[in-house]
Write a protein that holds these residues in place. Sequence first.
Motif, PDB file in Angstrom:
ATOM      1  N   UNK A  48       5.725 -10.225   4.171  1.00  0.00           N
ATOM      2  CA  UNK A  48       6.669  -9.441   4.966  1.00  0.00           C
ATOM      3  C   UNK A  48       7.062  -8.132   4.268  1.00  0.00           C
ATOM      4  N   UNK A  49       6.642  -7.946   3.034  1.00  0.00           N
ATOM      5  CA  UNK A  49       7.001  -6.735   2.286  1.00  0.00           C
ATOM      6  C   UNK A  49       6.141  -5.528   2.651  1.00  0.00           C
ATOM      7  N   UNK A  50       5.095  -5.762   3.445  1.00  0.00           N
ATOM      8  CA  UNK A  50       4.206  -4.658   3.800  1.00  0.00           C
ATOM      9  C   UNK A  50       3.047  -4.504   2.833  1.00  0.00           C
ATOM     10  N   UNK A  51       2.929  -5.453   1.899  1.00  0.00           N
ATOM     11  CA  UNK A  51       1.816  -5.429   0.945  1.00  0.00           C
ATOM     12  C   UNK A  51       0.814  -6.515   1.295  1.00  0.00           C
ATOM     13  N   UNK A  52      -0.415  -6.301   0.883  1.00  0.00           N
ATOM     14  CA  UNK A  52      -1.465  -7.291   1.097  1.00  0.00           C
ATOM     15  C   UNK A  52      -2.364  -7.359  -0.114  1.00  0.00           C
ATOM     16  N   UNK A  53      -3.186  -8.371  -0.154  1.00  0.00           N
ATOM     17  CA  UNK A  53      -4.169  -8.546  -1.229  1.00  0.00           C
ATOM     18  C   UNK A  53      -5.561  -8.306  -0.667  1.00  0.00           C
ATOM     19  N   UNK A  54      -6.401  -7.632  -1.417  1.00  0.00           N
ATOM     20  CA  UNK A  54      -7.780  -7.400  -0.984  1.00  0.00           C
ATOM     21  C   UNK A  54      -8.719  -7.610  -2.161  1.00  0.00           C
ATOM     22  N   UNK A  55      -9.681  -8.484  -1.970  1.00  0.00           N
ATOM     23  CA  UNK A  55     -10.717  -8.694  -2.982  1.00  0.00           C
ATOM     24  C   UNK A  55     -11.673  -7.509  -2.906  1.00  0.00           C
ATOM     25  N   UNK A 105     -15.317 -14.107 -11.852  1.00  0.00           N
ATOM     26  CA  UNK A 105     -14.263 -13.121 -12.008  1.00  0.00           C
ATOM     27  C   UNK A 105     -14.105 -12.415 -10.667  1.00  0.00           C
ATOM     28  N   UNK A 106     -12.873 -12.376 -10.210  1.00  0.00           N
ATOM     29  CA  UNK A 106     -12.571 -11.780  -8.922  1.00  0.00           C
ATOM     30  C   UNK A 106     -11.603 -10.628  -9.141  1.00  0.00           C
ATOM     31  N   UNK A 107     -12.026  -9.426  -8.783  1.00  0.00           N
ATOM     32  CA  UNK A 107     -11.167  -8.247  -8.903  1.00  0.00           C
ATOM     33  C   UNK A 107     -10.493  -8.011  -7.555  1.00  0.00           C
ATOM     34  N   UNK A 108      -9.184  -7.792  -7.602  1.00  0.00           N
ATOM     35  CA  UNK A 108      -8.447  -7.551  -6.365  1.00  0.00           C
ATOM     36  C   UNK A 108      -7.478  -6.387  -6.544  1.00  0.00           C
ATOM     37  N   UNK A 109      -7.068  -5.840  -5.427  1.00  0.00           N
ATOM     38  CA  UNK A 109      -6.035  -4.807  -5.406  1.00  0.00           C
ATOM     39  C   UNK A 109      -4.926  -5.280  -4.485  1.00  0.00           C
ATOM     40  N   UNK A 110      -3.763  -4.709  -4.694  1.00  0.00           N
ATOM     41  CA  UNK A 110      -2.652  -4.921  -3.769  1.00  0.00           C
ATOM     42  C   UNK A 110      -2.578  -3.655  -2.926  1.00  0.00           C
ATOM     43  N   UNK A 111      -2.579  -3.851  -1.619  1.00  0.00           N
ATOM     44  CA  UNK A 111      -2.653  -2.707  -0.711  1.00  0.00           C
ATOM     45  C   UNK A 111      -1.358  -2.528   0.071  1.00  0.00           C
ATOM     46  N   UNK A 112      -1.116  -1.296   0.426  1.00  0.00           N
ATOM     47  CA  UNK A 112      -0.072  -0.954   1.388  1.00  0.00           C
ATOM     48  C   UNK A 112      -0.706  -1.223   2.754  1.00  0.00           C
ATOM     49  N   UNK A 113      -0.143  -2.153   3.500  1.00  0.00           N
ATOM     50  CA  UNK A 113      -0.760  -2.565   4.759  1.00  0.00           C
ATOM     51  C   UNK A 113      -0.809  -1.435   5.795  1.00  0.00           C
ATOM     52  N   UNK A 115      -1.176   1.983   5.093  1.00  0.00           N
ATOM     53  CA  UNK A 115      -2.176   2.988   4.721  1.00  0.00           C
ATOM     54  C   UNK A 115      -3.524   2.379   4.362  1.00  0.00           C
ATOM     55  N   UNK A 116      -3.537   1.058   4.113  1.00  0.00           N
ATOM     56  CA  UNK A 116      -4.745   0.353   3.682  1.00  0.00           C
ATOM     57  C   UNK A 116      -5.295   0.909   2.364  1.00  0.00           C
ATOM     58  N   UNK A 117      -4.401   1.417   1.536  1.00  0.00           N
ATOM     59  CA  UNK A 117      -4.784   1.950   0.230  1.00  0.00           C
ATOM     60  C   UNK A 117      -4.158   1.103  -0.870  1.00  0.00           C
ATOM     61  N   UNK A 118      -4.854   1.043  -2.006  1.00  0.00           N
ATOM     62  CA  UNK A 118      -4.348   0.300  -3.158  1.00  0.00           C
ATOM     63  C   UNK A 118      -3.097   0.976  -3.703  1.00  0.00           C
ATOM     64  N   UNK A 119      -2.143   0.147  -4.095  1.00  0.00           N
ATOM     65  CA  UNK A 119      -0.918   0.673  -4.694  1.00  0.00           C
ATOM     66  C   UNK A 119      -1.012   0.523  -6.214  1.00  0.00           C
ATOM     67  N   UNK A 120      -0.268   1.362  -6.914  1.00  0.00           N
ATOM     68  CA  UNK A 120      -0.226   1.270  -8.373  1.00  0.00           C
ATOM     69  C   UNK A 120       0.489  -0.014  -8.775  1.00  0.00           C
ATOM     70  N   UNK A 121      -0.038  -0.663  -9.796  1.00  0.00           N
ATOM     71  CA  UNK A 121       0.583  -1.879 -10.322  1.00  0.00           C
ATOM     72  C   UNK A 121       1.563  -1.458 -11.402  1.00  0.00           C
ATOM     73  N   UNK A 122       2.797  -1.243 -10.963  1.00  0.00           N
ATOM     74  CA  UNK A 122       3.833  -0.759 -11.868  1.00  0.00           C
ATOM     75  C   UNK A 122       5.176  -1.338 -11.456  1.00  0.00           C
ATOM     76  N   UNK A 123       6.180  -1.144 -12.298  1.00  0.00           N
ATOM     77  CA  UNK A 123       7.538  -1.581 -11.991  1.00  0.00           C
ATOM     78  C   UNK A 123       7.638  -3.074 -11.750  1.00  0.00           C
ATOM     79  N   UNK A 124       8.391  -3.439 -10.705  1.00  0.00           N
ATOM     80  CA  UNK A 124       8.639  -4.845 -10.376  1.00  0.00           C
ATOM     81  C   UNK A 124       7.345  -5.587 -10.049  1.00  0.00           C
TER      82      UNK A 124
END
Length: 137
Positions: A48-55, A105-113, A115-124
């Motif tokens: 519900x935060x607007x983030x998603x996971x993408x392999x 080994x599985x590489x994934x990104x966290x995306x802004x749902x 924009x469908x773009x990867x977000x920086x892994x920073x802060x919280x």
Amino acid sequence: MHTSTLIKIRGYHLDLYGHVNNARYLEFLEEARWEFLEKQADLAQFMSSGLGLAVVNININYRRGAYMNELIDIQTSLSRIGGKSAVMKQVIYLQGTDKLVADAEITFVITDMKTQKAVALEGELLAQLQAWQNPLV
């Protein structure tokens, strides 16, 4: 932190050669990753935060066949965190043994749902991922 997921090999997992078809391992690994995430995070809140996971990349090394009625133990951990991506390590053993079936080994990104773009892994977000991190040996 890591999780252990047990899967019993069923007849429908097998190919014509009588062992687990290579493509099935993608499903087994995904099942174990979901279990890992369910134990680490509040998935409803995350979704519900607007983030998603993408392999974005999967590398699997097949070490031994798995056969009907065997139990496999998939150990999953978060092994590395980068600036925009992270890597999960998954190791599959024949349950109760040191017999290695496969590792991945599985590489994934966290995306802004939106924009469908990867977000920086920073802060919280980075702090949360770091709390999950414990590489498998």
